[in-house]
Design a protein around this motif. Sequence first.
Motif, short mmCIF file in Angstrom:
data_model
loop_
_atom_site.label_atom_id
_atom_site.label_comp_id
_atom_site.label_asym_id
_atom_site.label_seq_id
_atom_site.Cartn_x
_atom_site.Cartn_y
_atom_site.Cartn_z
N TRP A 153 45.88 20.34 48.54
CA TRP A 153 45.74 21.69 48.87
C TRP A 153 46.37 22.88 47.76
CZ3 TRP A 153 42.13 23.10 52.21
CH2 TRP A 153 41.70 22.06 53.39
N HIS A 154 45.80 23.49 47.45
CA HIS A 154 46.31 24.62 46.33
C HIS A 154 46.08 26.08 46.98
CE1 HIS A 154 46.97 21.50 43.29
NE2 HIS A 154 45.79 20.74 44.09
N TRP A 155 46.73 26.97 46.16
CA TRP A 155 46.71 28.43 46.63
C TRP A 155 45.47 28.69 45.92
CZ3 TRP A 155 49.35 29.45 50.60
CH2 TRP A 155 50.50 28.90 50.79
N CYS A 156 44.47 29.64 46.49
CA CYS A 156 43.12 30.12 45.86
C CYS A 156 43.27 31.29 45.02
CB CYS A 156 42.22 30.34 46.96
SG CYS A 156 42.60 31.75 48.03
N PHE A 157 43.99 31.01 43.94
CA PHE A 157 44.11 32.29 42.81
C PHE A 157 44.62 31.36 41.37
CE2 PHE A 157 48.45 32.20 44.72
CZ PHE A 157 49.13 32.07 43.59
N ASP A 158 44.05 31.74 40.27
CA ASP A 158 44.37 31.44 38.95
C ASP A 158 45.78 31.39 38.96
OD1 ASP A 158 44.65 30.83 36.32
OD2 ASP A 158 42.87 32.17 35.92
N PRO A 159 46.81 30.42 38.69
CA PRO A 159 47.80 30.60 38.37
C PRO A 159 48.42 31.21 37.18
CG PRO A 159 47.31 28.50 38.14
CD PRO A 159 46.17 29.04 38.77
N ASP A 160 47.61 31.39 36.19
CA ASP A 160 48.08 31.79 34.78
C ASP A 160 47.46 33.11 34.69
OD1 ASP A 160 49.64 29.56 34.10
OD2 ASP A 160 47.81 28.41 33.54
N ALA A 161 46.65 33.81 35.70
CA ALA A 161 45.83 35.29 35.32
C ALA A 161 46.99 36.26 34.98
CB ALA A 161 45.31 35.55 36.69
N ASP A 162 48.12 36.16 35.84
CA ASP A 162 48.97 37.43 35.77
C ASP A 162 49.25 37.77 34.21
OD1 ASP A 162 48.86 38.27 38.37
OD2 ASP A 162 50.86 37.57 38.83
N ARG A 163 49.47 36.62 33.58
CA ARG A 163 49.82 36.77 31.92
C ARG A 163 48.95 37.66 31.13
NH1 ARG A 163 51.61 31.05 29.98
NH2 ARG A 163 49.88 30.57 31.32
N SER A 164 47.53 37.58 31.60
CA SER A 164 46.68 38.74 31.03
C SER A 164 46.19 39.82 31.98
CB SER A 164 45.37 37.82 30.67
OG SER A 164 44.62 37.19 31.67
N ARG A 165 46.79 39.80 33.02
CA ARG A 165 46.25 40.99 33.94
C ARG A 165 47.33 41.96 34.22
NH1 ARG A 165 45.14 38.12 38.77
NH2 ARG A 165 43.10 37.75 38.41
N GLY A 166 48.74 41.99 33.18
CA GLY A 166 49.59 42.76 33.64
C GLY A 166 49.16 44.51 33.03
N VAL A 167 48.28 44.61 32.30
CA VAL A 167 47.86 45.84 31.83
C VAL A 167 47.39 46.64 32.92
CG1 VAL A 167 46.25 47.13 30.30
CG2 VAL A 167 47.24 44.87 29.42
N PRO A 168 46.61 46.09 34.03
CA PRO A 168 46.14 47.31 34.89
C PRO A 168 47.13 47.73 35.66
CG PRO A 168 44.87 45.24 35.09
CD PRO A 168 46.00 45.08 34.08
N PHE A 169 48.72 47.17 35.84
CA PHE A 169 49.56 47.55 36.75
C PHE A 169 50.27 49.01 35.86
CE2 PHE A 169 49.06 43.50 38.14
CZ PHE A 169 49.67 43.56 39.57
N THR A 170 49.96 49.39 34.92
CA THR A 170 50.29 50.56 34.06
C THR A 170 49.52 51.59 34.76
OG1 THR A 170 49.18 50.29 32.12
CG2 THR A 170 51.20 49.56 32.25
N GLY A 171 48.41 51.35 35.33
CA GLY A 171 47.36 52.28 36.16
C GLY A 171 47.96 53.15 36.98
N HIS A 172 49.09 53.15 37.52
CA HIS A 172 49.70 54.10 38.29
C HIS A 172 50.18 55.26 37.88
CE1 HIS A 172 51.00 49.57 39.72
NE2 HIS A 172 49.82 49.96 40.46
N SER A 173 49.90 55.37 36.63
CA SER A 173 50.59 56.66 35.91
C SER A 173 50.03 58.04 36.59
CB SER A 173 50.10 56.58 34.45
OG SER A 173 48.73 56.86 33.99
N GLY A 174 50.92 58.92 36.28
CA GLY A 174 50.44 60.21 36.80
C GLY A 174 49.26 60.57 36.27
N GLU A 175 48.98 60.35 34.80
CA GLU A 175 47.73 60.78 34.27
C GLU A 175 46.48 60.35 35.07
OE1 GLU A 175 50.35 59.40 32.83
OE2 GLU A 175 51.14 61.10 31.42
#
Length: 301
Positions: free
Chosen positions: A211-233
């Motif tokens: 039994w494994h968690w249902c997410f790609d374990p390596d995805a965060d390393r290429s998904r970091g960019v959207p987390f800068t999307g909280h900017s005021g702009e």
Amino acid sequence: MLAYPDSPVLDIEGPDWFASALAMEPERGTCEVLGVAIETLTWGERGKPGLLFLHGNGGHAEWWRFIAPFFAADWRVGAISWSGMGRSEWRTDYPPEVHLAELLAGAEATGLFEGPGRPSIVAHSFGSAIALKVAASPDGARFERLIVADNGARPPREDAFENRKPWNNPGYVSLDEGAARFRLRPEQRCDNDYLLAFIARRSLERRDGRWHWCFDPDADRSRGVPFTGHSGEVIAAARCPLDFLWGDRSSLVPDEVMAATRSVAPPGTRFVTLPDAGHHLMLDQPLGFVAAVRALLEPRG
């Protein structure tokens, strides 16, 4: 797309409203986005006003199973699992553009644009980072409003996702063993054990005899960019009305973040605090979350 395990979720002991919500089974489907199958769940009749729920990082559409049914009488409700999460297929990389495309395709595939007016979005955490980018794009005008759940004008992350170590977890022997290891991220107190039990069991899948968690374990390393999307702009550029709903004990939305958000939010933006709730506010105060969202979905005066 991976199938859900035969896990007994309806026999989890909880209040009557929880059992009633789970008994309202969603329509299950997929839509293809840039060559990848995206999981969709829907409730309610086509032709009603559209309402899209978007989950956070490491989550999946089933996080809304006990929330979405409360809206199904009045709305055509849809939820998607982002690629690399839930029962959506995985990608080799996850730039922001693919998630923007998934949001729009998911809303189309679930029939949310078929009703009167424009659909609304309720987006939690990472999901709101993507939704805010859509709101600030020309496609933002296609939506009635965006309710941002526990997010705000935060600076870019200091810990680059690209620097995260590869995930190394051989899985679990049984579903029960895996579910017992389930933890919220970020960690927080949650007193509703029945909701944690439900999410835990729906977050595991059987692969290669374990039994494994249902997410790609390596995805965060290429998904970091959207987390800068909280900017005021991005918030200031929204082309649809925004509302912010956050937990009063959230570790991700302290007072200074909400103060920064208020300073850049478009005129008319509404701000609502959910008492005694952390970052995962729909788990801490599920009925309070439903009531707050319903109030925010009422036509603006």
